[in-house]
Write an enzyme that holds these catalytic residues in place. Structure first.
Site, PDB file in Angstrom:
ATOM      1  N   ASP A   1     -36.535 -42.304 -43.388  1.00 29.01           N
ATOM      2  CA  ASP A   1     -35.401 -42.595 -42.514  1.00 29.01           C
ATOM      3  C   ASP A   1     -35.679 -43.633 -41.434  1.00 29.01           C
ATOM      4  O   ASP A   1     -34.772 -44.356 -41.036  1.00 29.01           O
ATOM      5  CB  ASP A   1     -34.904 -41.304 -41.865  1.00 29.01           C
ATOM      6  CG  ASP A   1     -34.188 -40.387 -42.860  1.00 29.01           C
ATOM      7  OD1 ASP A   1     -33.468 -40.912 -43.726  1.00 29.01           O
ATOM      8  OD2 ASP A   1     -34.350 -39.162 -42.766  1.00 29.01           O
TER       9      ASP A   1
ATOM     10  N   TYR B   1     -28.355 -34.872 -41.676  1.00 29.22           N
ATOM     11  CA  TYR B   1     -29.383 -34.170 -40.929  1.00 29.22           C
ATOM     12  C   TYR B   1     -29.504 -34.669 -39.494  1.00 29.22           C
ATOM     13  O   TYR B   1     -29.349 -35.847 -39.222  1.00 29.22           O
ATOM     14  CB  TYR B   1     -30.744 -34.358 -41.609  1.00 29.22           C
ATOM     15  CG  TYR B   1     -31.265 -33.070 -42.194  1.00 29.22           C
ATOM     16  CD1 TYR B   1     -31.118 -32.796 -43.538  1.00 29.22           C
ATOM     17  CD2 TYR B   1     -31.872 -32.114 -41.379  1.00 29.22           C
ATOM     18  CE1 TYR B   1     -31.590 -31.602 -44.079  1.00 29.22           C
ATOM     19  CE2 TYR B   1     -32.338 -30.917 -41.913  1.00 29.22           C
ATOM     20  CZ  TYR B   1     -32.188 -30.673 -43.258  1.00 29.22           C
ATOM     21  OH  TYR B   1     -32.640 -29.483 -43.779  1.00 29.22           O
TER      22      TYR B   1
END
Lengths: 620, 620
Positions: free
Chosen positions: A262, A349
């Site tokens: 990420d 998330y």
């Protein structure tokens, strides 16, 4: 675009009053499918260096890339057909664009995104309503769907009942057992100062705090004041989450590629939104903005991205009580810490990252997970229909599988304990045996110091039954007693990646092959998954660097620590998961001559705030 | 003397309004070197059962035993000589009486204590001034020194400078960077109630809390209210620290025996003193007393032994933010928990034990260590004089070695998840490979459920590279989706005992041979090191019980979890150590149908307290 940091030694040598070091920008540009690495002198406006990357991988994705991919996908005719087959129109969908990982030569030469769609009917929590088996592979630059796959038409879209997580003032039922208002109160204001927007001073600590589009935030120039001498002593040059790795444990066509990195793909700062006052951070928090750059080079402000607050959680920093003949000793000292926090929402998330500074010299780094599971739809609506555990995770709602996955967050910790040149020492606790005759005991543990000479000596897989402490010491700075000044990294809960080292996701995220690594400082080795992470092949990872096996004794070294989580979902994670957190510590070890908070004063009632209920609360 | 608990099923069957169950006392008496186990019906005043223990070990030591041993030692003529040889008189000494462990037949048939002495000249922190090598073995019942050993006359008593940890109002220098007053404020009072002195109700939780002379405190009848139905649902019948094991890693004559089992030898409650308000526990804490029994059977009160408070530490219970086309979603919920705490000072060391209840159903159990190191004096005053790492720990001050040691705390957790009959399930994360051709991936992790049939299946050594979840489920209580209702034990930081299984300390504390065990409920199996722990031979431990290998599937089971610490001391631990804490969790897994705090309300400014600085603080 980011700052092109001056040489570390020049930064360390700079003192207030000296002329500023040359200001330079580092630009990663994409042109004709090539990554250009450019440094620019901001004073002269001139390009200083210009290199075209010869390795794998592309620059971090921009918001524009993501929007372009989703636009291409939603206008693809096949999507309308797939939606209609499920009783929906494209207008009912919310589509997201996860990164594709990298799985071989046929994916080279183009920037790809996978687009997945969800029904947003009836809930803002579309993540719980996947159109299972539908995946569109988009060429980002050509803005074109190059592969369309829909293998899930027989799988119902989960219903989405009770998935709205928003608070609806006036409409939500009262809470079953409401808690009386409680708050951390500090009516004289905080004890820290923030100078020039980034220099934080609090208690015995001093550090710089800076939002970063890729890392989220960077803590640098961490200095602690010696409790005996008052001297400012260096602890760390720079620390930040360098990369993440989030592999999902499902190899279906619509799932196998889910192996996110990420930081390098989307940016932990780029995905950080303003924190929610009073709920993400307490009332006494100070907020800081991030200044980022958009795809066209223009700056923009990410407001309230970082919060900074003092914490008193009701714990003690040390204590002892004793009843002696002459007196009753009861001494305890309340613990107050300073927390720097940000929260990234990388799609579904949420990662909250805390750096917590204690007055005893300890730094605790915590990663907390919340947000939404990435779920898989199934034809089943009860576990009794599922044989042989064939699903890739537990059922968390009707027709919803919570797919098992891992999270790894690898921190770059450029330790400078009392100066740049440090040594990594493993203090192994070794079982001593064969003590026959000398003692009634048969065994004991002996701490055996092992100095890491090269990078190989410093690759550590943690093991409960082969315990060690992990010190970063300054061999040239000895205490009064002759112990080298040091900090140790203290693991707490952790999880390791068990994937094959040759599995493409693991190859690209090979920085998770160990929990601890130490490398010699190298200005270009900042990002554990490589500078160009997106669609990288794993040719520029921490694992690759470490295998040069350079010397690290009494050198300027960087410590890398990976915090991991295995996540087997459960019903409680639906529709939004309660926070799960894990931490590790950086802890002084023979750094101070003695307990640095021995002389801390106790708290007295007379000094505490005087509070009354708010009028609103009194009326409740 | 303690309560002789009624049969568990009768307790579970009892309802408010029913006649009280018969009240009985359980007495462990010592007479003529034999341990008598007696139950007495309190209504009739009659002895119901009377058994003389045939196993090893003696009852818990009393304060009178300890005083008798120290008295015998300080009046022993040899001590005066040893003190004089070090320039001291006996009046300058403070002597303590650690337990002797058990090391073979010559120690049988008598109750022993080892007495060690320290110089209390110039400091209340005598622990830092040992008379090294001096150890007296005392026969407690005969009040007689039976062995006197002084091998350390050439070792100086460490100086003790800067070891006083007391606050001296008016004399202590001001703090370097004082922190503005900060406090957890709840001006409407706590949200919990305590009924009949022990029944705690807070938010969705209900449990009993009771001080216990041996365990410290016991949490029992833990019930949580279902977020959907409001039903009261059982989680745990009883939980408490069952035994400790603290082996020191030094085999010298004056050190080899140090392998404490503090609960069974001295009592975690017996050694708990009143908590220090505002420093051990926050301002909003409620305090509870312990009612204990003295050696002659009379009750006495241990005041303010337990504190209970709501905690808001500035964290969120869940959060998600998202920027969608239509709206910016920013939702977070503040986390408030309930903490029950006690602190035992077992001689030099302080153990603070917390049970923290979260509204999402999670229970976090934390053990925090502080207090003083047990140190060894040495002739050396600098590390450069020490060759080959021959000392048994690092030098922490001039002439002071911090001896390496471990701490293990084993918890008895009688889980009753939705009722007594539960099953222990290991959910192993197994690496699946050989996926050739089916997917671009080469590996993934699959959760494989393994039901423990017998005790052997439930002995667990934790391993980072063989990860599992550890569920206690009720196979008869299925969720709407068919998942069994469960709680999992979630390890965090931990350490394992590495001593030889045949080493006497390890044999007696064999309950630390694994981190997790599950046994069938047995009323007599409460104390992991045996009912009679002091000088036990290891014939009544959890390890012995478990090796009966009884069936445990769908039975009333007890879960045992051991939390461990390796402690390699450092300078910062001198003269009093900053708190070190480790935790584990009991966490709902498919117990609730969904996130039980989905409907929690956010915090609003208007509800928070209105505070101003105290006049004292304003004047600072």
């Amino acid at each position: 675009m980011t700052i092109d940091e001056p040489d570390k030694l020049r930064v360390l040598g700079w003192q207030s009053g000296d002329p500023l070091l040359p200001r330079k920008a580092f630009v990663i540009g994409l042109l004709d499918n090539q990554s250009h690495l450019v440094t620019i002198d901001l004073e002269s406006g001139r390009v200083e260096t210009h290199e075209i990357s010869s390795g794998s991988g592309y620059p971090m994705l921009t918001m524009e890339d993501v929007a372009a991919a989703v636009d291409a996908a939603v206008s693809y005719p096949g999507l309308e057909v797939s939606a209609a087959a499920r009783g929906l129109s494209v207008a009912n969908l919310s589509c997201i664009s996860p990164s594709p990982g990298w799985f071989g030569p046929e994916e080279e030469g183009k920037r790809l995104l996978k687009v997945l769609c969800y029904s947003k009917q009836g809930t803002p929590n579309f993540y719980m309503r996947p159109l299972e088996g539908l995946v569109m592979t988009v060429d980002v630059d050509r803005r074109e769907v190059i592969k369309f796959s829909d293998t899930g038409r027989g799988i119902p879209i989960p219903g989405g009942a009770n998935t709205d997580y928003r608070f609806h003032p006036g409409n939500d039922p009262p809470e079953m057992n409401p808690i009386n208002p409680i708050s951390m109160e500090q009516p004289q204001g905080p004890s820290f100062t923030v100078t020039d927007g980034h220099l934080v001073e609090w208690a015995n600590w001093e550090f710089h705090l800076k939002a970063d589009q890729r890392a989220g935030f960077i803590v640098s120039r961490v200095v602690v004041r010696d409790s005996e001498t008052g001297d400012r002593r260096s602890v760390m040059y720079k620390g930040f989450p360098s990369e993440l790795f989030v592999p999902y444990m499902d190899v279906d066509e619509a799932w196998y590629f889910k192996s996110y990195m990420d930081a390098g793909e989307f940016g932990m700062g780029a995905t950080a939104m303003p924190l929610v006052p009073l709920n993400d951070c307490p009332r006494n928090a100070h907020y800081m903005d991030g200044v980022f750059v958009s795809a066209d080079g223009r700056p923009f402000i990410q407001p309230n991205m970082i919060c900074l607050f003092e914490r008193y959680a009701g714990d003690s920093a040390w204590r002892h009580t004793e009843l002696t003949v002459s007196a009753e000793l009861r001494e305890a000292r309340a613990k107050v810490t300073l927390v720097a926090r940000m929260a990234s929402s990388v799609g579904n998330y949420d990662y909250t990252i805390d750096w917590e500074f204690q007055t005893d010299g300890l730094i605790k780094i915590t990663v907390a997970l919340s947000g939404m599971l990435m779920v898989k739809a199934t034809v089943h609506d009860n576990m009794n229909q599922i044989e042989n555990q064939e699903e890739t995770g537990p059922m968390v709602s009707e027709n919803v599988i919570g797919v098992v996955h891992d999270h790894f967050i690898t921190f770059h910790l450029d330790m400078d304990v009392d100066g740049p040149n440090n040594t990594f020492v493993k203090v192994n606790l070794v079982k001593e045996e064969n003590l026959e005759g000398k003692t009634p005991r048969k065994s004991y543990l002996k701490p055996v110091r092992h100095v890491a000479k090269t990078e190989e000596d410093a690759r550590v897989k943690l093991s409960l039954y082969n315990p060690s402490e992990f010190h970063v010491v300054n061999p040239s700075r000895r205490s009064r007693l002759g112990n080298p000044s040091g900090y140790k990294v203290v693991p707490e809960a952790n999880a390791a990646s068990l994937l094959d080292h040759s599995d493409p996701p693991q190859l690209r995220s090979a920085f998770t092959n160990n929990q601890i690594w130490v490398t010699p400082y190298n200005r270009s080795e900042q990002w554990a998954g490589g500078l160009l992470t997106y669609q990288s092949h794993g040719d520029d990872t921490l694992d690759v660097w470490s295998h040069r096996n350079r010397e690290i004794e009494d050198k300027d070294v960087v410590l890398w620590y990976t915090l991991g989580f295995h996540h087997v979902p459960c019903q409680e994670d639906f529709p939004i998961m309660p926070t799960v957190a894990a931490s590790f510590q950086l802890k002084p070890v023979n750094f101070f001559d003695r307990n640095p908070i021995l002389r801390a004063h106790p708290v007295f009632e007379k000094d505490l705030p005087v509070c009354r209920p708010s009028e609103s609360a009194s009326a409740m």
